[in-house]
Structures are given as structure tokens and as C-alpha cells.
Design an enzyme around this catalytic site. Structure first.
Site, PDB file in Angstrom:
ATOM      1  N   CYS A   1     -24.172   5.209  12.724  1.00 39.76           N
ATOM      2  CA  CYS A   1     -23.405   6.486  12.656  1.00 39.76           C
ATOM      3  C   CYS A   1     -24.151   7.361  11.914  1.00 39.76           C
ATOM      4  O   CYS A   1     -24.220   8.630  12.033  1.00 39.76           O
ATOM      5  CB  CYS A   1     -21.902   6.324  12.196  1.00 39.76           C
ATOM      6  SG  CYS A   1     -21.858   5.836  10.501  1.00 39.76           S
ATOM      7  N   ASN A   2     -25.081   7.053  10.858  1.00 37.10           N
ATOM      8  CA  ASN A   2     -26.049   8.061  10.251  1.00 37.10           C
ATOM      9  C   ASN A   2     -27.247   8.250  10.645  1.00 37.10           C
ATOM     10  O   ASN A   2     -28.053   9.082  10.012  1.00 37.10           O
ATOM     11  CB  ASN A   2     -25.693   7.586   8.630  1.00 37.10           C
ATOM     12  CG  ASN A   2     -24.365   7.720   8.153  1.00 37.10           C
ATOM     13  OD1 ASN A   2     -23.484   8.649   8.351  1.00 37.10           O
ATOM     14  ND2 ASN A   2     -24.216   6.966   7.388  1.00 37.10           N
TER      15      ASN A   2
END
Length: 424
Positions: free
Chosen positions: A56-57
Site C-alpha cells: 500500500c505504500n
């Protein structure tokens, strides 16, 4: 072979761009194969290695390639594969060669490059990325060694520093933010969408606040029921969300869906049914599970993974000493790895020397055997053998010295006596 890392993360790109490059685990193998094919089209010799890490990052490609300008080739691959305009993507990319790529991999594995400093989930994600790249044929000597050493460095950092001791997780940050909206979590109905590791972590944190009830919505009912049972909750199917969303005060979502699961219209209807009672929503997914437009509604408090990242930065100062210690460990291990790469680069040179030396030896040995067979004196044969080997070994260096000029000749004149100064 040149090692490199090319990608973007939460510090270089907003979630709206990160979600366009995000890849689900079942897509990584195909992407790795496409990356190797991309390099092969540039240089038909092949042999390139590739692995892709997508969370997600961040979305990052690690590669070992001998094509010209491999960093630029990797950046163009990411743009082409995701059908994005390269000129628009390039400002958000970091392109790290050689030791910078190694240092980056070590920092990522150790949690130093994470939105949540010291968080442990990234290590498992890197191990999954390595496994999937290996299954897709993307790993060779260089990347396999890079990942193995990354895991070793991460273990050393976590066991010898306090880097993760004060870590504030995304889950804890979600609880903290919800408490700004609702005085008592114990009076609220909480819905978790998904059943992965992040949802399990969030459910654990919220369960500690004794909410009125906990519900898990998941595509696979069996997995949802298993997680719900742990927290004395219930499970529903994702298809039931339109009818049941209005029942929940707190909604936490983190799935691997490539498209939003909750749209503006669905939330508008839910808010109307709730008679505009506030709803707290957290979208931890990349790509996002909840349409961004939902955040514009007056009675909805929507937070993304980037919003929570700002919350978890509190207390960062108290961890700076641990960061400095971790960085020192990493720097030492980077130098060790680069030394290994330098040694690897010399392998072909050493092999070539050995092959040439062996050819010389066999030639002179065969000549000596013929001399012995025709009855020549043994001492004369041994003398000829030694002189022949010496002449052949010195021929190349002597020719190089004669052809060299200026500074090159001076360097050879200094170096060659050192190389051929044997023990007496």
C-alpha cells in the site's frame, strides 16, 4: 551486471498515483516476466534478473541487468506496463543504482523506509515478493543474494536496536482517530472489510476497546467467519454491504480489489438511513476500496492510508537514536555486500587466467613427454619445461609493457613486479 532499484513510495507519490502502480500478489509473477522480457528486447543476450515489491505504500522493481542505461529502461518499463505517461510518472520515481539500491533494500526490509517506522509487516511482504519472483524465474545470483542479505540485516537491526519498540501502527492510529469522532468506542458498531493481515491487526486493536459488535465482510465467507469468531463477531458477504452499511458507525477497509467496493451513492444512502449520524471510515487499501468523493460528505470522516501515516509520525523524535544505530549497521552491511559484488565481477577474469594457464601447462607438458619418449636427458627436459612455462607466462605481460605508453606504462612497471614476485 548492474544492481538497481526503481519505484515510488509514500514519500514521493500520493495514494492516487500509487494505486495506479499497485499490483496484487497474483499479478506479480506476470509483471516480473514482463520486466525480464522488456530487458531482453533491449539486449537479446538476456540473463537479467527482476523482482517487484508492491504494498500500500510502495511499488518497486529490483533488477540486475547488463543492458545500457538499466535505470532508464526500468523506469520506462513501469510506465509502459501500467500504461502511464512517462513524463508525468518520472518526477515521482526514485532511480537508485549500485550501492544506493542495496542500501535502499536494506532500509526497506528493516522498516526504516516505512510510513510506520520500524513496522514489521514489510519484511513478510519482501519475502513474498522474493518467493513470487523466484517462481516466475526472475531471481538469479545477484537478487537472491540481495534479498537474503536484506532479511539478515533486518533481523540484526530489529534484534540489536529499539527501532520497533515505540512503533505506532496504522491500526492504533485508526483507533486514535476514531476516538476523536466518538467518545466511546464501546457504543459503536464496527465493520471490517477484508480478512487479511492488516484487517486482523485493526480488529485486534478495536476489539480491545470493547465495541458494541464487530462484523467482518469478506468475499470468502469461510475466511470471514474464521476471523470473526476470534473476536466474537459475525461475518457477512461483501454482496450484503448495500443493505447493511447503514448499521455501522466505524468502517475499516483493506482488500486487494482493483476497483472501489464502496461508492459515493452507497454511502449517501447509508447516511440518509442513519439520519445523518456520523460515520468514521478508514481506507487502508491501495488501490483504494472507498471512492475519494465519499470524503466530501458532511457526515462522513474518511481517512486514507496517507492520512494515518501523518498520525503515526508522532513520537518520531524519541526514535532517532535507534534510527542512527540502525543506519550504522546498514552502512556496514552495504559495504560488505558491495565487496561481494566486486569479487563476483572478478570471477570471469580469474576463470580466463586459469584457462589460459592450464592451456600453457598442458602444451609444455605434452612437449616434455615427447622429449622423454625420444630418450632426452631428464634434467634437460625439466629445464626446457620450466623455461617454456616461464616464457609463456611472461609473454603477455611483456607485450603489454612494450605496447603501453605514458602513465599506463608507469602503472604497469609498478604493478607487474608485484604480480610476479613469488616466494623464495
Amino acid at each position: 551486471m548492474q544492481l538497481l532499484a526503481v519505484g515510488l513510495n509514500h514519500t514521493t507519490a500520493p495514494v492516487s498515483l500509487r494505486e495506479q502502480l499497485a499490483l496484487a500478489p497474483d499479478q506479480l509473477g506476470q509483471a516480473v516476466q514482463a520486466a525480464r522480457g522488456w530487458f531482453a528486447r533491449i539486449d537479446a543476450r538476456g540473463g537479467d534478473e527482476a523482482a517487484i515489491l508492491s504494498t500500500c505504500n510502495r511499488t518497486e522493481m529490483y533488477a540486475a541487468s547488463d543492458v545500457a542505461n538499466p535505470l532508464d529502461a526500468s523506469a520506462h518499463f513501469l510506465a509502459d506496463y501500467h500504461k502511464l505517461n512517462f513524463a508525468e510518472l518520472r518526477p515521482h520515481l526514485y532511480m537508485l543504482p549500485h550501492d544506493a539500491a542495496v542500501r535502499h533494500a536494506f532500509r526497506v526490509a528493516s522498516g526504516l523506509d516505512s510510513m510506520v517506522l520500524g513496522e514489521p509487516q514489510i519484511l513478510g511482504q519482501m519475502k513474498d515478493a522474493m518467493r513470487l519472483a523466484d517462481e516466475a524465474g526472475g531471481l538469479g545470483t545477484y537478487l537472491h543474494q540481495l534479498f537474503q542479505r536484506s532479511f539478515s540485516v533486518a533481523k540484526e537491526v530489529r534484534s540489536t536496536t529499539e527501532i520497533g519498540a515505540h512503533s505506532v501502527s496504522m491500526a492504533a492510529a485508526a483507533v486514535r482517530l476514531s476516538q476523536r469522532i466518538f467518545d466511546k468506542i464501546s457504543d459503536q458498531n464496527v465493520l471490517f472489510i477484508g480478512a487479511g493481515e492488516m484487517i486482523e491487526l485493526c480488529a485486534t486493536h478495536f476489539a480491545a476497546q470493547n465495541p458494541k459488535n464487530i462484523t467482518i465482510a469478506n468475499r470468502t465467507m469461510e475466511r470471514g467467519e474464521t476471523l470473526a469468531h476470534r473476536f466474537n463477531g459475525k461475518a457477512i458477504r461483501l454482496a450484503a454491504l448495500p443493505e447493511q452499511l447503514a448499521q455501522f458507525d466505524i468502517v475499516i477497509s483493506c482488500t486487494a480489489s482493483s476497483l472501489p467496493l464502496i461508492g459515493l451513492g452507497l454511502v449517501e444512502r447509508a447516511i440518509k438511513a442513519r439520519r445523518h449520524k456520523p460515520m468514521f471510515m478508514v481506507d487502508l487499501a491501495v488501490p483504494r476500496d472507498i471512492e475519494a468523493e465519499v470524503g466530501r460528505l458532511d457526515d462522513v470522516f474518511l481517512y486514507t492510508v496517507d492520512d494515518l501515516g501523518q498520525v503515526v509520525q508522532t513520537g518520531l523524535e524519541s526514535r532517532q537514536a535507534a534510527v542512527a544505530q540502525a543506519e550504522a549497521i546498514i552502512e556496514t552491511r552495504v559495504q560488505s555486500f558491495m565487496h561481494w559484488i566486486d569479487d563476483r565481477a572478478m570471477v570471469p577474469v580469474i576463470q580466463d587466467l586459469q584457462e589460459n594457464s592450464e592451456a600453457m601447462r598442458l602444451f609444455e607438458l605434452e612437449r616434455a613427454k615427447k622429449m622423454l619418449a625420444r630418450g632426452d636427458d631428464v634434467d634437460a627436459v625439466l629445464d626446457a619445461l620450466s623455461k617454456g612455462l616461464t616464457a609463456k607466462f611472461l609473454h603477455g605481460p611483456q607485450q603489454a609493457l612494450h605496447r603501453a605508453q605514458g602513465d599506463e606504462r608507469a602503472r604497469l612497471a609498478t604493478l607487474l613486479p608485484q604480480l610476479f614476485r613469488g616466494r623464495r
